[in-house]
Design a protein around this motif. Sequence first.
Motif, PDB file in Angstrom:
ATOM      1  N   ALA A   1      37.400  34.968  41.338  1.00 18.49           N
ATOM      2  CA  ALA A   1      37.554  33.917  40.332  1.00 18.49           C
ATOM      3  C   ALA A   1      36.373  32.951  40.343  1.00 18.49           C
ATOM      4  O   ALA A   1      35.897  32.530  39.283  1.00 18.49           O
ATOM      5  CB  ALA A   1      38.858  33.162  40.560  1.00 18.49           C
ATOM      6  N   ILE A   2      35.866  32.628  41.526  1.00 17.37           N
ATOM      7  CA  ILE A   2      34.704  31.745  41.624  1.00 17.37           C
ATOM      8  C   ILE A   2      33.475  32.409  41.017  1.00 17.37           C
ATOM      9  O   ILE A   2      32.694  31.770  40.302  1.00 17.37           O
ATOM     10  CB  ILE A   2      34.452  31.325  43.083  1.00 17.37           C
TER      11      ILE A   2
ATOM     12  N   TYR B   1      41.373  36.321  38.774  1.00 16.47           N
ATOM     13  CA  TYR B   1      42.085  36.022  40.015  1.00 16.47           C
ATOM     14  C   TYR B   1      43.355  36.870  40.125  1.00 16.47           C
ATOM     15  O   TYR B   1      43.621  37.494  41.154  1.00 16.47           O
ATOM     16  CB  TYR B   1      42.425  34.533  40.083  1.00 16.47           C
ATOM     17  N   ALA B   2      44.143  36.903  39.052  1.00 22.98           N
ATOM     18  CA  ALA B   2      45.392  37.668  39.057  1.00 22.98           C
ATOM     19  C   ALA B   2      45.136  39.157  39.261  1.00 22.98           C
ATOM     20  O   ALA B   2      45.850  39.823  40.025  1.00 22.98           O
ATOM     21  CB  ALA B   2      46.151  37.431  37.758  1.00 22.98           C
ATOM     22  N   LEU B   3      44.117  39.693  38.595  1.00 20.85           N
ATOM     23  CA  LEU B   3      43.777  41.108  38.782  1.00 20.85           C
ATOM     24  C   LEU B   3      43.348  41.395  40.208  1.00 20.85           C
ATOM     25  O   LEU B   3      43.738  42.410  40.795  1.00 20.85           O
ATOM     26  CB  LEU B   3      42.663  41.510  37.815  1.00 20.85           C
TER      27      LEU B   3
ATOM     28  N   TRP C   1      37.262  30.155  29.115  1.00 17.09           N
ATOM     29  CA  TRP C   1      36.551  30.258  30.388  1.00 17.09           C
ATOM     30  C   TRP C   1      37.551  30.187  31.543  1.00 17.09           C
ATOM     31  O   TRP C   1      37.547  31.027  32.448  1.00 17.09           O
ATOM     32  CB  TRP C   1      35.543  29.130  30.465  1.00 17.09           C
ATOM     33  N   ILE C   2      38.426  29.199  31.505  1.00 11.95           N
ATOM     34  CA  ILE C   2      39.444  29.050  32.553  1.00 11.95           C
ATOM     35  C   ILE C   2      40.404  30.228  32.542  1.00 11.95           C
ATOM     36  O   ILE C   2      40.762  30.775  33.590  1.00 11.95           O
ATOM     37  CB  ILE C   2      40.184  27.711  32.365  1.00 11.95           C
ATOM     38  N   ALA C   3      40.813  30.659  31.349  1.00 10.30           N
ATOM     39  CA  ALA C   3      41.736  31.799  31.245  1.00 10.30           C
ATOM     40  C   ALA C   3      41.105  33.068  31.802  1.00 10.30           C
ATOM     41  O   ALA C   3      41.776  33.856  32.486  1.00 10.30           O
ATOM     42  CB  ALA C   3      42.153  32.005  29.793  1.00 10.30           C
TER      43      ALA C   3
END
Length: 103
Positions: free
Chosen positions: A52-53, A35-37, A27-29
């Motif tokens: 990300a949120i 976020y990175a994308l 889930w975190i990954a």
Amino acid sequence: TLELVGSALSPLVGTYVSFVLVNVAFWIAGALATYALAVRKTGSEATAVLAAILVASAPAFAALAGQPLPYVASYGLFALSLLLFEQAFGFGFTSVTPSSFNW
């Protein structure tokens, strides 16, 4: 994937807890990969945080994180795969605009 990692952790923390820990890790990954994308494609920190949120608070993640099922891991792996392919191939464009989709 989930079964193998969950099974490896089960002697240490128990079967159910091991599956929940693996789900939370994916889930975190998945949220971090999103976020990175978003940072790479939009260049906006605010947009990346919002993306990300949205992923982290998705009903599919929240409802299934406590279940010993592979769904959360597959959702997280999908986001991680997108990040991997974007890193490797770049998807051929640098920003998302309507013209990127050739409409």
